[in-house]
Design an enzyme around this catalytic site. Structure first.
Site, PDB file in Angstrom:
ATOM      1  N   CYS A 119       0.837  -1.201   0.000  1.00  0.00           N
ATOM      2  CA  CYS A 119       0.000   0.000   0.000  1.00  0.00           C
ATOM      3  C   CYS A 119       0.876   1.257   0.000  1.00  0.00           C
ATOM      4  O   CYS A 119       0.663   2.186  -0.782  1.00  0.00           O
ATOM      5  CB  CYS A 119      -0.921  -0.015   1.222  1.00  0.00           C
ATOM      6  SG  CYS A 119      -2.159   1.306   1.225  1.00  0.00           S
ATOM      7  N   CYS A 120       1.863   1.293   0.895  1.00  0.00           N
ATOM      8  CA  CYS A 120       2.777   2.436   0.951  1.00  0.00           C
ATOM      9  C   CYS A 120       3.554   2.583  -0.352  1.00  0.00           C
ATOM     10  O   CYS A 120       3.824   3.696  -0.802  1.00  0.00           O
ATOM     11  CB  CYS A 120       3.763   2.273   2.101  1.00  0.00           C
ATOM     12  SG  CYS A 120       3.052   2.503   3.745  1.00  0.00           S
ATOM     13  N   CYS A 201      -1.112   8.067   7.375  1.00  0.00           N
ATOM     14  CA  CYS A 201      -2.449   7.788   6.857  1.00  0.00           C
ATOM     15  C   CYS A 201      -3.400   7.434   8.000  1.00  0.00           C
ATOM     16  O   CYS A 201      -2.999   6.803   8.986  1.00  0.00           O
ATOM     17  CB  CYS A 201      -2.393   6.648   5.853  1.00  0.00           C
ATOM     18  SG  CYS A 201      -1.482   7.036   4.348  1.00  0.00           S
ATOM     19  N   CYS A 204      -3.689   3.744   9.414  1.00  0.00           N
ATOM     20  CA  CYS A 204      -2.475   3.134   9.980  1.00  0.00           C
ATOM     21  C   CYS A 204      -1.812   4.011  11.036  1.00  0.00           C
ATOM     22  O   CYS A 204      -0.637   3.811  11.375  1.00  0.00           O
ATOM     23  CB  CYS A 204      -1.480   2.824   8.866  1.00  0.00           C
ATOM     24  SG  CYS A 204      -2.107   1.692   7.608  1.00  0.00           S
ATOM     25  N   CYS A 227       7.541   4.101   5.912  1.00  0.00           N
ATOM     26  CA  CYS A 227       6.606   3.897   4.809  1.00  0.00           C
ATOM     27  C   CYS A 227       7.309   3.477   3.526  1.00  0.00           C
ATOM     28  O   CYS A 227       6.696   2.905   2.634  1.00  0.00           O
ATOM     29  CB  CYS A 227       5.803   5.170   4.558  1.00  0.00           C
ATOM     30  SG  CYS A 227       6.806   6.570   4.026  1.00  0.00           S
TER      31      CYS A 227
END
Length: 243
Positions: A119-120, A201, A204, A227
């Site tokens: 995702c990062c 985010c 998280c 990240c």
């Protein structure tokens, strides 16, 4: 013969500026031919306003790269606009993954629940790399007191294969950051008052309890500490690990 390798330039710059204060490191670095074209990467997070203010004083036209992951707190988005306006920053560039990348990688917005690294990567690392490819160096707000792999930070780092990183606040203490904000009457991120010491985010990031590490609220319950935008050479970095 002058060492022109990336590591050699970093060593030379650290030696050149080792006795300078943060603001002077930033001021001089932005004019130093050993660095070239330079941008500031900012999350507009809990402590970001310090470097943003320094840049606004010494070179307000410096490109500021802000990564909008499309999963940020609304408070962060509002704060980014407030700080940009208040400090008179004239070249803030909002970076995002493309609609196609989102559709391919995370169409339902749940990727962070089972693969935070992926995702990062597509929301932060890849979009930032596209923009950073235009620059020879970039400025970060990382500091030694934040712990983990940051404990040995110097003002300048080599980032293979061709970029340098500048960490003007590397040697600052937590109290130095707070004092600078107070002395310059800088606006605080609204989530700091709610216990968020490090802000990323929304899915998280969680508040930090008294006595916890300032970054304990990032990816709580996992071994993840970064990240990805601060990895060396694209390698994954964990607390206590070497890049």
């Amino acid at each position: 013969m002058l060492d022109q390798t990336l590591d050699g330039r970093a060593v030379r710059l650290n030696d050149r500026y080792k006795h300078h204060a943060a603001t002077e490191v930033l001021r001089r670095a932005l004019r130093d031919p050993d660095l070239g074209s330079t941008s500031l990467v900012s999350s507009f997070g809990a402590e970001s306003v310090v470097l943003l203010h320094m840049v606004s004083v010494v070179a307000p036209g410096t490109p500021v790269l802000f990564i909008d992951t499309m999963m940020l707190f609304q408070e962060t988005l509002d704060y980014q606009l407030e700080v940009t306006r208040k400090l008179g920053l004239t070249d803030v560039r909002v970076i995002r993954a493309s609609e196609r990348e989102v559709a391919l990688n995370d169409p339902d917005g749940t990727l962070h629940q089972f693969n935070t690294d992926a995702c990062c990567d597509f929301r932060k690392t890849i979009p930032l790399e596209r923009e950073l490819s235009k620059f020879d160096a970039w400025i970060t707000g990382r500091k030694r007191f934040q712990g983990g792999e940051r404990q040995q930070l110097e003002f300048f780092e080599a980032e293979p294969p061709s970029r340098l990183r500048i960490n003007p606040l590397a040697h600052w203490r937590s109290q130095d950051v707070q004092d600078y904000m107070i002395e310059n009457n800088l606006p605080r991120h609204p989530l700091v008052a709610k216990g968020y010491a490090s802000i990323g985010c929304a899915p998280c990031t969680s508040p930090v309890k008294p006595g916890e590490d300032p970054r304990a609220g990032r990816w709580r319950g996992s071994q993840k500490t970064e990240c990805g935008i601060h990895f060396i050479g694209g390698q994954m970095v964990r607390a206590g690990a070497k890049a």
